[in-house]
Write a protein that holds these residues in place. Structure first.
Motif, PDB file in Angstrom:
ATOM      1  N   SER A   9      -9.699 -11.774 -32.026  1.00  0.00           N
ATOM      2  CA  SER A   9     -10.236 -10.660 -32.795  1.00  0.00           C
ATOM      3  C   SER A   9     -11.642 -11.046 -33.247  1.00  0.00           C
ATOM      4  CB  SER A   9      -9.332 -10.428 -34.019  1.00  0.00           C
ATOM      5  OG  SER A   9      -9.730  -9.305 -34.719  1.00  0.00           O
ATOM      6  N   GLY A  10     -12.580 -10.119 -33.103  1.00  0.00           N
ATOM      7  CA  GLY A  10     -13.953 -10.370 -33.538  1.00  0.00           C
ATOM      8  C   GLY A  10     -14.807 -11.107 -32.528  1.00  0.00           C
ATOM      9  N   LYS A 132     -16.624 -19.031 -35.347  1.00  0.00           N
ATOM     10  CA  LYS A 132     -15.655 -18.503 -36.309  1.00  0.00           C
ATOM     11  C   LYS A 132     -16.313 -17.590 -37.342  1.00  0.00           C
ATOM     12  CE  LYS A 132     -12.114 -19.772 -39.612  1.00  0.00           C
ATOM     13  NZ  LYS A 132     -11.448 -20.844 -40.358  1.00  0.00           N
ATOM     14  N   GLU A 133     -17.455 -18.015 -37.894  1.00  0.00           N
ATOM     15  CA  GLU A 133     -18.095 -17.202 -38.936  1.00  0.00           C
ATOM     16  C   GLU A 133     -18.545 -15.837 -38.405  1.00  0.00           C
ATOM     17  OE1 GLU A 133     -21.219 -20.364 -37.690  1.00  0.00           O
ATOM     18  OE2 GLU A 133     -19.074 -20.336 -38.117  1.00  0.00           O
ATOM     19  N   ARG A 153      -5.815 -13.604 -40.349  1.00  0.00           N
ATOM     20  CA  ARG A 153      -5.637 -13.026 -39.009  1.00  0.00           C
ATOM     21  C   ARG A 153      -6.058 -14.025 -37.936  1.00  0.00           C
ATOM     22  NH1 ARG A 153      -7.478  -6.702 -38.999  1.00  0.00           N
ATOM     23  NH2 ARG A 153      -6.052  -6.016 -40.620  1.00  0.00           N
ATOM     24  N   LEU A 154      -7.240 -14.607 -38.138  1.00  0.00           N
ATOM     25  CA  LEU A 154      -7.738 -15.560 -37.143  1.00  0.00           C
ATOM     26  C   LEU A 154      -6.878 -16.818 -37.067  1.00  0.00           C
ATOM     27  CD1 LEU A 154     -11.650 -15.609 -37.269  1.00  0.00           C
ATOM     28  CD2 LEU A 154     -10.168 -14.845 -35.416  1.00  0.00           C
ATOM     29  N   ASN A 174     -22.106 -14.826 -29.386  1.00  0.00           N
ATOM     30  CA  ASN A 174     -22.458 -15.119 -30.774  1.00  0.00           C
ATOM     31  C   ASN A 174     -23.465 -14.137 -31.359  1.00  0.00           C
ATOM     32  OD1 ASN A 174     -20.751 -17.290 -31.296  1.00  0.00           O
ATOM     33  ND2 ASN A 174     -22.119 -18.706 -30.242  1.00  0.00           N
ATOM     34  N   GLY A 175     -23.591 -12.976 -30.769  1.00  0.00           N
ATOM     35  CA  GLY A 175     -24.406 -11.954 -31.400  1.00  0.00           C
ATOM     36  C   GLY A 175     -25.519 -11.374 -30.579  1.00  0.00           C
ATOM     37  N   ASN A 176     -26.163 -12.180 -29.759  1.00  0.00           N
ATOM     38  CA  ASN A 176     -27.267 -11.649 -28.963  1.00  0.00           C
ATOM     39  C   ASN A 176     -26.743 -11.297 -27.575  1.00  0.00           C
ATOM     40  OD1 ASN A 176     -29.580 -10.955 -27.641  1.00  0.00           O
ATOM     41  ND2 ASN A 176     -30.752 -12.754 -28.273  1.00  0.00           N
ATOM     42  N   ILE A 177     -26.451 -10.041 -27.392  1.00  0.00           N
ATOM     43  CA  ILE A 177     -25.832  -9.556 -26.158  1.00  0.00           C
ATOM     44  C   ILE A 177     -26.733  -9.815 -24.949  1.00  0.00           C
ATOM     45  CG2 ILE A 177     -26.558  -7.131 -25.997  1.00  0.00           C
ATOM     46  CD1 ILE A 177     -22.927  -8.314 -25.976  1.00  0.00           C
TER      47      ILE A 177
END
Length: 192
Positions: A9-10, A132-133, A153-154, A174-177
């Protein structure tokens, strides 16, 4: 070609599924959407959940997914029973969807791809991992929950090593697609 995409998840599985499906002109089968589709009163899956949890999980005859999440994240025995139910009904539904899209590329977005055995229907499996963050931040924002709830949840989900060990490809999200390299996967599929 059937590509299975999985991860915690996430991790950003859905985002990766969309981008990859556009690149290779594929249909997306989203396991979470299938769960919602079959979680209606006239469906057997809905009835089996009520047998498992009781009527306290209902609000206006609809399944209260927040209540169910609260129960399963605190009770591993019930969680395992729900997973078995989900594997049976969701996997059956996904197999029907696969037949519907015969002769097309398909991306299956499934958090429990390996656990449900759906990976056996895939030509390629992709594990999506993230720090994780970052996963916590995404879960909190998406589900509008507190950090400690997101943490719990994690904590019951597989570690990144599980995906690294089992998936054919690993994508770090990690955020930059723009940093995510789909070239190797697309080459394997035959679409550059």
């Amino acid at each position: 070609m059937i590509i299975g995409i999985t991860g915690n998840s996430g991790s950003g599985k859905t985002e990766i599924s969309k981008i990859l499906s556009e690149r290779i002109n594929a249909e997306i089968i989203d396991a979470d959407k299938i769960v919602k589709k079959i979680s209606v009163p006239e469906n057997e899956y809905y009835k089996k959940q009520i047998e498992l949890f009781g009527t306290e999980i209902l609000i206006d005859n609809k399944l209260n997914t927040k209540k169910i999440a609260e129960i399963i994240y605190n009770n591993s025995e019930i969680r395992e029973k729900l997973n078995k139910l989900t594997y049976k009904y969701v996997v059956d539904e996904i197999k029907k969807e696969i037949k519907k899209y015969k002769n097309k590329n398909i991306v299956i977005d499934a958090p429990l791809l390996f656990e449900s055995g759906l990976n056996k229907n895939c030509d390629i499996t992709v594990g999506v991992i993230a720090k994780k963050e970052i996963k916590l931040e995404r879960i909190i924002k998406r589900d509008k929950i507190r950090e400690n709830t997101a943490e719990s949840r994690l904590s019951i989900q597989k570690e990144d090593d599980f995906y690294i060990k089992n998936a054919d490809f690993i994508l770090v999200n990690n955020g930059n697609i723009k940093e995510i390299n789909l070239e190797e996967i697309c080459t394997k599929i035959g679409k550059n």
